[in-house]
Design a protein around this motif. Structure first.
Motif, PDB file in Angstrom:
ATOM      1  N   VAL A 290       0.841  -1.202   0.000  1.00 22.46           N
ATOM      2  CA  VAL A 290       0.000   0.000   0.000  1.00 22.46           C
ATOM      3  C   VAL A 290       0.874   1.250   0.000  1.00 22.46           C
ATOM      4  CG1 VAL A 290      -1.656   1.341   1.371  1.00 22.46           C
ATOM      5  CG2 VAL A 290      -2.001  -1.117   1.024  1.00 22.46           C
ATOM      6  N   ARG A 291       1.902   1.260   0.817  1.00 21.76           N
ATOM      7  CA  ARG A 291       2.806   2.422   0.830  1.00 21.76           C
ATOM      8  C   ARG A 291       3.442   2.636  -0.535  1.00 21.76           C
ATOM      9  NH1 ARG A 291       5.832   1.575   6.616  1.00 21.76           N
ATOM     10  NH2 ARG A 291       4.238   2.578   7.876  1.00 21.76           N
ATOM     11  N   ALA A 292       3.891   1.565  -1.160  1.00 20.83           N
ATOM     12  CA  ALA A 292       4.502   1.680  -2.489  1.00 20.83           C
ATOM     13  C   ALA A 292       3.483   2.179  -3.510  1.00 20.83           C
ATOM     14  CB  ALA A 292       5.068   0.331  -2.919  1.00 20.83           C
ATOM     15  N   ALA A 293       2.258   1.729  -3.399  1.00 25.24           N
ATOM     16  CA  ALA A 293       1.215   2.168  -4.331  1.00 25.24           C
ATOM     17  C   ALA A 293       0.963   3.665  -4.193  1.00 25.24           C
ATOM     18  CB  ALA A 293      -0.084   1.379  -4.087  1.00 25.24           C
ATOM     19  N   PHE A 294       0.987   4.173  -2.968  1.00 22.72           N
ATOM     20  CA  PHE A 294       0.763   5.604  -2.766  1.00 22.72           C
ATOM     21  C   PHE A 294       1.990   6.439  -3.130  1.00 22.72           C
ATOM     22  CE2 PHE A 294      -2.973   4.320  -0.357  1.00 22.72           C
ATOM     23  CZ  PHE A 294      -3.877   5.296  -0.747  1.00 22.72           C
ATOM     24  N   ASP A 295       3.165   5.834  -3.131  1.00 19.59           N
ATOM     25  CA  ASP A 295       4.385   6.554  -3.489  1.00 19.59           C
ATOM     26  C   ASP A 295       4.526   6.727  -5.002  1.00 19.59           C
ATOM     27  OD1 ASP A 295       5.116   6.927  -0.877  1.00 19.59           O
ATOM     28  OD2 ASP A 295       6.535   5.263  -0.829  1.00 19.59           O
ATOM     29  N   ARG A 296       3.790   5.933  -5.743  1.00 18.71           N
ATOM     30  CA  ARG A 296       3.858   6.051  -7.207  1.00 18.71           C
ATOM     31  C   ARG A 296       3.305   7.400  -7.634  1.00 18.71           C
ATOM     32  NH1 ARG A 296       1.305   2.376 -10.864  1.00 18.71           N
ATOM     33  NH2 ARG A 296      -0.524   3.424 -10.108  1.00 18.71           N
ATOM     34  N   GLU A 297       3.849   7.931  -8.712  1.00 15.53           N
ATOM     35  CA  GLU A 297       3.357   9.209  -9.216  1.00 15.53           C
ATOM     36  C   GLU A 297       2.392   9.030 -10.370  1.00 15.53           C
ATOM     37  OE1 GLU A 297       6.301  12.183  -9.833  1.00 15.53           O
ATOM     38  OE2 GLU A 297       7.413  11.605  -8.054  1.00 15.53           O
ATOM     39  N   ALA A 298       2.295   7.841 -10.912  1.00 16.69           N
ATOM     40  CA  ALA A 298       1.451   7.607 -12.094  1.00 16.69           C
ATOM     41  C   ALA A 298       0.092   7.060 -11.692  1.00 16.69           C
ATOM     42  CB  ALA A 298       2.143   6.639 -13.042  1.00 16.69           C
ATOM     43  N   GLY A 299      -0.931   7.873 -11.798  1.00 17.19           N
ATOM     44  CA  GLY A 299      -2.295   7.404 -11.587  1.00 17.19           C
ATOM     45  C   GLY A 299      -2.636   7.088 -10.151  1.00 17.19           C
ATOM     46  N   PRO A 300      -3.844   6.569  -9.947  1.00 23.08           N
ATOM     47  CA  PRO A 300      -4.305   6.246  -8.594  1.00 23.08           C
ATOM     48  C   PRO A 300      -3.573   5.017  -8.039  1.00 23.08           C
ATOM     49  CG  PRO A 300      -5.911   5.536 -10.220  1.00 23.08           C
ATOM     50  CD  PRO A 300      -4.843   6.293 -10.969  1.00 23.08           C
TER      51      PRO A 300
END
Length: 74
Positions: free
Chosen positions: A24-34
């Motif tokens: 989840v943390r990695a998903a929120f750290d991404r800059e591309a899309g939701p």
């Protein structure tokens, strides 16, 4: 602080939760899309909690998690 001795199922549940947390943390750290969390990671955590008898008992689970992975001091 002493650490808890976990059963194999409890340890599996804590490890699955930590994998989910990192995903989840990695998903929120991404800059591309939701943010996207793979359903398999969520299902793994849910199944591990259920096998450990912790599904629906968040208070007991988080006490267990805290005793096994205490936050580092200042």
């Amino acid at each position: 602080m002493p650490t808890a001795v976990l059963t194999d199922r409890e340890r599996t549940a804590v490890q699955a939760y930590l994998r989910l947390l990192h995903t989840v943390r990695a998903a929120f750290d991404r800059e591309a899309g939701p943010p996207v969390v793979p359903p398999a990671v969520l299902a793994d955590a849910e199944q591990a909690l259920e096998r450990a008898g912790l599904a629906g008992n968040e208070e007991a689970f988080f006490r267990l998690l805290e005793s096994w992975c205490p936050e580092p001091g200042p």
